[in-house]
Enzyme design. Structure first.
Site, PDB file in Angstrom:
ATOM      1  N   TYR A  40     -34.121   7.577 -13.280  1.00  0.00           N
ATOM      2  CA  TYR A  40     -34.179   8.277 -14.565  1.00  0.00           C
ATOM      3  C   TYR A  40     -33.880   7.293 -15.708  1.00  0.00           C
ATOM      4  CZ  TYR A  40     -32.793  11.433 -18.310  1.00  0.00           C
ATOM      5  OH  TYR A  40     -32.669  12.056 -19.515  1.00  0.00           O
TER       6      TYR A  40
ATOM      7  N   ASP B  10     -28.246   9.520  -5.966  1.00  0.00           N
ATOM      8  CA  ASP B  10     -28.547  10.633  -6.868  1.00  0.00           C
ATOM      9  C   ASP B  10     -29.502  11.558  -6.108  1.00  0.00           C
ATOM     10  OD1 ASP B  10     -29.650  12.350  -8.784  1.00  0.00           O
ATOM     11  OD2 ASP B  10     -29.362  10.890 -10.397  1.00  0.00           O
TER      12      ASP B  10
ATOM     13  N   ARG C 174      -9.138  20.491 -19.037  1.00  0.00           N
ATOM     14  CA  ARG C 174      -9.635  19.125 -18.784  1.00  0.00           C
ATOM     15  C   ARG C 174      -9.059  18.572 -17.482  1.00  0.00           C
ATOM     16  NH1 ARG C 174      -7.357  14.798 -20.695  1.00  0.00           N
ATOM     17  NH2 ARG C 174      -6.654  15.709 -22.645  1.00  0.00           N
TER      18      ARG C 174
ATOM     19  N   LYS D 227     -30.494  20.788 -13.241  1.00  0.00           N
ATOM     20  CA  LYS D 227     -31.831  20.954 -12.675  1.00  0.00           C
ATOM     21  C   LYS D 227     -31.832  22.067 -11.624  1.00  0.00           C
ATOM     22  CE  LYS D 227     -32.984  17.410 -15.238  1.00  0.00           C
ATOM     23  NZ  LYS D 227     -31.766  16.828 -15.751  1.00  0.00           N
TER      24      LYS D 227
HETATM   25  N1  LCS Z   1     -30.315  12.067 -12.531  1.00  0.00           N
HETATM   26  C1  LCS Z   1     -31.628  12.405 -12.492  1.00  0.00           C
HETATM   27  C2  LCS Z   1     -32.421  12.108 -11.261  1.00  0.00           C
HETATM   28  C3  LCS Z   1     -32.198  13.036 -13.596  1.00  0.00           C
HETATM   29  O1  LCS Z   1     -33.487  13.352 -13.529  1.00  0.00           O
HETATM   30  C4  LCS Z   1     -31.418  13.283 -14.755  1.00  0.00           C
HETATM   31  C5  LCS Z   1     -31.987  13.927 -15.958  1.00  0.00           C
HETATM   32  C6  LCS Z   1     -30.079  12.896 -14.752  1.00  0.00           C
HETATM   33  C7  LCS Z   1     -29.559  12.294 -13.616  1.00  0.00           C
HETATM   34  C8  LCS Z   1     -29.182  13.143 -15.924  1.00  0.00           C
HETATM   35  O2  LCS Z   1     -28.770  14.465 -15.902  1.00  0.00           O
HETATM   36  P1  LCS Z   1     -28.313  15.294 -17.203  1.00  0.00           P
HETATM   37  O3  LCS Z   1     -27.269  14.484 -17.868  1.00  0.00           O
HETATM   38  O4  LCS Z   1     -29.521  15.458 -18.051  1.00  0.00           O
HETATM   39  O5  LCS Z   1     -27.781  16.549 -16.627  1.00  0.00           O
HETATM   40  N2  LCS Z   1     -33.364  13.972 -15.962  1.00  0.00           N
HETATM   41  C9  LCS Z   1     -34.125  14.436 -16.906  1.00  0.00           C
HETATM   42  C10 LCS Z   1     -35.529  14.332 -16.888  1.00  0.00           C
HETATM   43  O6  LCS Z   1     -36.207  13.780 -16.033  1.00  0.00           O
HETATM   44  N3  LCS Z   1     -36.023  14.926 -17.945  1.00  0.00           N
HETATM   45  O7  LCS Z   1     -35.039  15.394 -18.779  1.00  0.00           O
HETATM   46  C11 LCS Z   1     -33.757  15.109 -18.156  1.00  0.00           C
END
Ligand code: LCS
Length: 394
Positions: free
Chosen positions: A112, A184, A59, A209
């Site tokens: 998001y 982001d 951690r 992603k």
């Molecule tokens: N930032 C963006 C631009 C995202 O599209 C997402 C997740 C996140 C942060 C959060 O990331 P995670 O915690 O899921 O790694 N976007 C998603 C979407 O558009 N569909 O499913 C997840």
């Protein structure tokens, strides 16, 4: 070779890594360990005190995570990086480390869904308020700034309507207001855009992603100046949003092909966007690579490529949207994005349901909006599948 000056494809393969010195292992070792033995009490105390380098407990740090952090810092052109257990963890940890109760965030409204809910509902419970800006006009951000604004937060291009914000101009607004600009960069990836070079203070990603790229891991990253990353690291150690070593190893593996994958995503998305623009069932296409996109010129200036995400609005509204996502055969009906395979989803009933309907519609997330994460398959195959599905919506 100085990898900080190398091209992005070279960085994606080599940055932060070297064959492991004791065995020569070309693949970075996976330190699947939660804890590290001290040689003796004196060494343990020195590592704890910070007077000696060494690992204590995952951690607080792990060599596989460190390799990934070094690589991502170079890819984004930041001094340091911090990997986290998800993209949401990256955003929450960043906000928690930079702002406190009584302070204020200015954020884009179209982001998001979970990030929007985090800022709109979660942080206010701890006294941190946000104002949302419903346009990509920098002047509107300037007007939303208050004396106590500490963070300006945007996605560019944004999820799901691919709005493009002027990062350099916004960095100036934030700087003048004594706030930090957090971008982001998930949709663009470091291959297409480096917000830090344009003046942003912090870049966050959902590494789940494009960075991972194979739909097999949830992870996040925060990149920026060492003093800011140090604060985020201190918060992470307390909140516990640490990434698992195997997840870090998967991202390291994915990153090696990032440049190749993103080049193909860019190419395919442009072909798909052009096809959609010419289809009679489609009302409007959102893709920064199209001349018809209001942010096209700005995107051409601040991005090297336009990315793999395309959204489009169907003339037939909600029912057409549902019929469309139910009719694809090659594309997969799934949320998330940035995978090698093409994913299709309906934001109004999936990724953006947590955004109240008024705000959603104001931001262009209409009931007939469909979002595509264009994969690396052959473009004619993706287009043929979309065509047969579109033909069923009319
Ligand atoms: N930032 C963006 C631009 C995202 O599209 C997402 C997740 C996140 C942060 C959060 O990331 P995670 O915690 O899921 O790694 N976007 C998603 C979407 O558009 N569909 O499913 C997840």
């Amino acid at each position: 070779m100085d990898l900080e000056k190398a091209g992005p494809s070279t960085q994606a393969v080599h940055a932060g890594e070297a064959p492991e010195p004791t065995t020569g292992s070309l693949s970075p070792p996976l330190y699947q360990s939660s804890v590290y033995a001290f040689q003796d009490a004196e060494q343990g105390a020195a590592i704890f005190a910070g007077s000696r380098e060494g690992y204590v407990y995952t951690r607080m740090g792990n060599p596989t995570l460190k390799t990934l952090e070094n690589k991502l810092a170079i890819l984004e052109g930041g001094e340091e990086a911090l990997v986290t257990s998800s993209g949401m963890a990256a955003i929450a940890t960043t906000v928690a480390s930079l702002a406190r109760a009584g302070e204020h965030v200015v954020s884009a409204e179209v982001i998001y869904g979970a990030t929007y809910t985090l800022l709109r509902e979660f942080w206010p419970r701890f006294g941190l308020q946000s104002t949302f800006v419903a346009s990509s006009d920098t002047e509107d951000y300037r007007r939303a700034m208050r004396q106590n604004t500490r963070i300006v937060f945007v996605e560019t291009p944004s999820n799901p309507t691919l709005e493009v914000v002027d990062i350099a101009a916004l960095a100036e607004v934030a700087r003048k207001g004594n706030a930090l600009l957090v971008v982001d960069n998930t949709f663009a990836t470091p291959m297409n855009q480096n917000p830090l070079a344009l003046g942003a203070d912090i870049v966050v990603h959902s590494a789940s992603k494009y960075l991972g790229g194979h739909a097999d891991v949830i992870a996040g990253v925060v990149v920026g100046r060492s003093d800011l990353i140090h604060k985020a690291r201190q918060s992470l150690r307390l909140i516990g949003t640490v990434l698992g070593p195997f997840e870090a190893w998967l991202i390291l593996r994915g990153l090696k092909t990032l440049a190749l994958r993103v080049a193909r995503h860019n190419e395919n998305a442009l072909a798909v966007a052009r096809f959609l623009e010419g289809h009679p069932a489609v009302e409007r296409v959102f893709y920064p690579g199209l001349e018809s996109h209001p942010g096209h010129k700005l995107a051409a200036r601040q991005m090297r490529g336009f990315g793999g995400m395309v959204s489009f609005e169907l003339k037939g509204g909600h029912d057409a949207g549902i019929r469309m996502v139910d009719s694809v055969r090659l594309c997969t009906l799934a949320v998330s994005l940035g995978d090698v395979s093409t994913l299709i989803e309906h934001p109004a009933s999936m990724t953006h349901t947590s955004v109240p309907v008024e705000e959603r519609r104001r931001g262009g997330i209409t009931d007939g909006l469909v979002r595509l994460s264009v994969g690396i398959e052959d473009a004619p195959d993706i287009i043929a599948d979309l065509k047969q599905a579109l033909d069923r919506t009319t």
